[in-house]
Design a protein around this motif. Structure first.
Motif, short mmCIF file in Angstrom:
data_model
loop_
_atom_site.label_atom_id
_atom_site.label_comp_id
_atom_site.label_asym_id
_atom_site.label_seq_id
_atom_site.Cartn_x
_atom_site.Cartn_y
_atom_site.Cartn_z
N ARG A 196 0.83 -1.21 0.00
CA ARG A 196 0.00 0.00 0.00
C ARG A 196 0.86 1.25 0.00
O ARG A 196 0.57 2.23 -0.70
CB ARG A 196 -0.93 0.00 1.22
N PHE A 197 1.93 1.24 0.82
CA PHE A 197 2.80 2.41 0.85
C PHE A 197 3.44 2.66 -0.51
O PHE A 197 3.45 3.79 -1.01
CB PHE A 197 3.89 2.24 1.91
N LEU A 198 4.00 1.62 -1.12
CA LEU A 198 4.68 1.79 -2.41
C LEU A 198 3.72 2.33 -3.48
O LEU A 198 4.08 3.22 -4.26
CB LEU A 198 5.28 0.46 -2.86
N GLU A 199 2.51 1.79 -3.51
CA GLU A 199 1.54 2.25 -4.50
C GLU A 199 1.18 3.71 -4.27
O GLU A 199 1.14 4.52 -5.22
CB GLU A 199 0.29 1.38 -4.45
N ARG A 200 0.90 4.07 -3.04
CA ARG A 200 0.50 5.45 -2.74
C ARG A 200 1.66 6.42 -2.92
O ARG A 200 1.47 7.55 -3.39
CB ARG A 200 -0.06 5.53 -1.32
N PHE A 201 2.85 6.03 -2.53
CA PHE A 201 4.02 6.89 -2.67
C PHE A 201 4.25 7.22 -4.15
O PHE A 201 4.54 8.36 -4.51
CB PHE A 201 5.25 6.20 -2.07
N HIS A 202 4.10 6.20 -5.00
CA HIS A 202 4.27 6.43 -6.43
C HIS A 202 3.14 7.31 -6.97
O HIS A 202 3.38 8.26 -7.73
CB HIS A 202 4.29 5.09 -7.18
N GLU A 203 1.93 7.03 -6.55
CA GLU A 203 0.76 7.75 -7.06
C GLU A 203 0.76 9.21 -6.63
O GLU A 203 0.46 10.11 -7.44
CB GLU A 203 -0.51 7.06 -6.56
N VAL A 204 1.08 9.46 -5.36
CA VAL A 204 0.95 10.81 -4.81
C VAL A 204 2.20 11.65 -5.04
O VAL A 204 2.08 12.86 -5.33
CB VAL A 204 0.63 10.74 -3.30
N HIS A 231 12.13 6.85 -10.16
CA HIS A 231 13.06 6.17 -9.26
C HIS A 231 12.45 4.92 -8.63
O HIS A 231 11.25 4.86 -8.34
CB HIS A 231 13.48 7.13 -8.15
N ARG A 232 13.32 3.94 -8.41
CA ARG A 232 12.95 2.76 -7.64
C ARG A 232 13.13 3.08 -6.16
O ARG A 232 13.96 3.91 -5.78
CB ARG A 232 13.83 1.57 -8.02
N VAL A 233 12.37 2.38 -5.31
CA VAL A 233 12.41 2.61 -3.87
C VAL A 233 13.22 1.51 -3.21
O VAL A 233 12.86 0.33 -3.28
CB VAL A 233 10.99 2.65 -3.28
N LEU A 234 14.30 1.89 -2.55
CA LEU A 234 15.17 0.95 -1.85
C LEU A 234 15.01 1.22 -0.35
O LEU A 234 15.18 2.35 0.10
CB LEU A 234 16.63 1.17 -2.29
N PHE A 235 14.69 0.17 0.40
CA PHE A 235 14.53 0.31 1.85
C PHE A 235 15.80 -0.18 2.55
O PHE A 235 16.08 -1.38 2.56
CB PHE A 235 13.33 -0.49 2.35
N PRO A 236 16.57 0.73 3.15
CA PRO A 236 17.72 0.33 3.97
C PRO A 236 17.28 0.16 5.42
O PRO A 236 16.08 0.04 5.69
CB PRO A 236 18.64 1.54 3.81
N GLY A 237 18.22 0.18 6.35
CA GLY A 237 17.85 0.26 7.75
C GLY A 237 17.05 1.53 7.97
O GLY A 237 17.03 2.43 7.12
N PRO A 238 16.38 1.67 9.13
CA PRO A 238 15.33 2.69 9.26
C PRO A 238 15.79 4.08 9.70
O PRO A 238 14.97 4.86 10.20
CB PRO A 238 14.42 2.07 10.32
N THR A 239 17.04 4.43 9.54
CA THR A 239 17.51 5.74 9.99
C THR A 239 18.13 6.52 8.84
O THR A 239 18.48 5.98 7.79
CB THR A 239 18.56 5.60 11.10
N GLY A 240 18.31 7.82 9.08
CA GLY A 240 18.91 8.67 8.06
C GLY A 240 20.31 8.25 7.69
O GLY A 240 20.68 8.24 6.51
N THR A 241 21.10 7.92 8.68
CA THR A 241 22.48 7.53 8.37
C THR A 241 22.52 6.23 7.58
O THR A 241 23.39 6.04 6.72
CB THR A 241 23.33 7.44 9.66
N ASN A 242 21.55 5.33 7.80
CA ASN A 242 21.44 4.12 6.96
C ASN A 242 21.19 4.49 5.51
O ASN A 242 21.77 3.90 4.59
CB ASN A 242 20.30 3.23 7.44
N ALA A 243 20.32 5.46 5.30
CA ALA A 243 20.01 5.90 3.94
C ALA A 243 21.24 6.47 3.25
O ALA A 243 21.53 6.17 2.09
CB ALA A 243 18.88 6.91 3.96
N VAL A 244 22.00 7.29 3.97
CA VAL A 244 23.20 7.89 3.40
C VAL A 244 24.25 6.83 3.11
O VAL A 244 24.87 6.83 2.03
CB VAL A 244 23.76 8.99 4.33
N GLU A 245 24.47 5.93 4.03
CA GLU A 245 25.44 4.86 3.80
C GLU A 245 25.07 4.06 2.54
O GLU A 245 25.93 3.71 1.73
CB GLU A 245 25.48 3.91 5.01
N THR A 246 23.79 3.80 2.38
CA THR A 246 23.31 3.07 1.21
C THR A 246 23.61 3.84 -0.07
O THR A 246 24.08 3.28 -1.07
CB THR A 246 21.81 2.81 1.33
#
Length: 430
Positions: free
Chosen positions: A88-96, A105-120
């Protein structure tokens, strides 16, 4: 009078604790823009979880969706397995958000923090290009783990690493140097000159507004030129929108007014909308090169965060919130300009964009003192900048105008008090 419960933290919690020292009270409940302590005192929140609560505390819609999901025994933990909550999240995120902005863009889920996103993002840029060094900017802040710390400029934060932080080249951010110095022409000259000693990097990472670095806002023209430079040199452009994104500066993505489409985008903080840990990395499809399991994390499947994040997307079905943030941002700008004009001896300057604003104070220790006085007056706000020289405002985007003005009045009185104190401490003129 401080709460006796504070002694618990003194006795049991590590000395590394920080915010409990700045805000010496024990908080119990919160709603919208208000936070209450165990003594019953109410505070206006100009902090918003360091930008993790853009929609305020305990939004009714998100709370109801979360309670319904939990009471129905919805999947709470699933790593990256398929769940209805994630779908549901992926569909709505793309739609909205993505489709209306032309982002594929494709959605990549890393660990749940900002620094995880940056490391990725850093790891992916290096994989895509086969190169090592990352260009970052002065006063940048991207996180506290070693990779993100390596692209962070703050010497105090870097000093805690305990080992060399390598593979980063720092360049002047926007107006870091004197007016008239063209930081991007300098970067391009370094790239094109074989004698510069600068190897072609793996990518460039930037914040459009530097949150922890001092509320330094790059112009949209500067960001567009940076984007074009990266395209010319085949450098993945990574925008760290962890604090400036999710509507903090007005539009959902802070880079939208610059008319650019970064190759990689990092989001976290207010992504879940409810303060639940969640992060994602948006990746241009041709850069989506990690193999299955090549990058992962146990808590990248925070289904409860997916539920609240999906509900939070209701704020972005039209531009109502964007326009509201821009309007309130002008109210803050005018108030800060009035404070600055009243106290030139504090060497003030007004910074920021949207509801990500700050009052820089050149008088040593003034910003810390202003935040401390504001807390006494019932407003929670923190400092920013390498020397904590900026009194920083991050109110919830949904704060009512009357409450916003009330909090600004408290801040103005705090600035008055600090200015008077500093003036009294100054030696008389010869």
């Amino acid at each position: 009078m401080t709460s006796p419960t504070l002694d618990v933290f003194e006795r049991h919690e590590s000395a590394v604790r920080s915010y409990v020292r700045s805000f010496p009270d024990v908080f119990t409940t919160a709603k919208g823009h208000l936070v209450r302590s165990e003594s019953g005192r109410e505070y206006i929140d100009f902090f918003a979880g360091a930008g993790a609560l853009n929609y305020g505390h305990n939004d009714d819609g998100m709370k109801a969706a979360l309670l319904e999901y939990i009471s129905g025994d919805g999947i709470a933990h699933a790593l990256d397995m398929g769940t209805t909550a994630k779908a549901r999240f992926l569909e709505r995120f793309h739609e909205v958000l993505l489709a209306p902005r032309g982002l594929e863009h494709r959605v990549l889920f890393p660990g749940p923090t900002g620094t995880n996103a940056v490391e990725t993002a850093l790891k992916l840029a290096r994989k895509v290009t086969g190169r090592e060094k990352i260009v970052s900017f002065t006063n940048a802040f991207h996180g506290m783990t070693l990779g993100s710390l390596a692209v962070t400029g703050n010497s105090f934060k870097r000093g805690g690493a305990g080992l060399p932080l390598d593979n980063t080249v720092f360049m002047p951010f926007a107006d870091f140097l004197d007016e008239g110095f063209d930081s991007l022409s300098y970067l391009e000259r370094m790239l094109e000159n074989g004698g510069s000693g600068m190897d072609l990097p793996a990518g460039v990472i930037v914040e459009t507004v530097q949150g922890e670095g001092g509320i330094n806002a790059a112009s949209f023209g500067w960001l567009k030129r940076l984007n074009d430079l990266c395209a010319r040199w085949d450098l993945p452009l990574i925008v760290d929108d962890i604090q400036a994104g999710c509507g903090r500066t007005g539009p959902f993505f802070s880079f939208e007014p610059a008319g650019i489409k970064p190759d990689i985008i990092c989001l976290s903080k207010s992504l879940s909308g409810y303060g639940l840990p969640m992060a994602l990395v948006l990746v241009r499809p041709d850069m989506d090169l990690f193999g299955p399991g090549e990058h992962n994390g146990t808590f990248r499947g925070n289904s409860m965060a997916f539920v609240t994040a999906t509900e939070a997307l209701r704020f972005w079905e039209d531009d109502t919130l964007t326009q509201d943030v821009l309007r309130k941002g002008e109210i803050v700008q005018e108030a800060l300009e009035a404070m600055a004009a009243k106290h030139p001896d504090l060497k003030p300057d007004v910074r920021g964009r949207g509801l990500m604003r700050g009052l820089g104070l050149g008088a040593e220790g003034a910003a810390n003192a202003v935040c401390a006085e504001a807390f006494k007056g019932g407003v929670i706000m923190e400092t920013s900048g390498p020397a904590s020289e900026v009194a920083k405002l991050l109110p919830p985007l949904t704060i009512p105008e009357a409450a916003l003005r009330q909090g600004l009045d408290v801040m103005a009185k705090a600035v008055d008090t600090v200015a008077e104190r500093i003036a009294k401490d100054q030696p008389a003129a010869a």
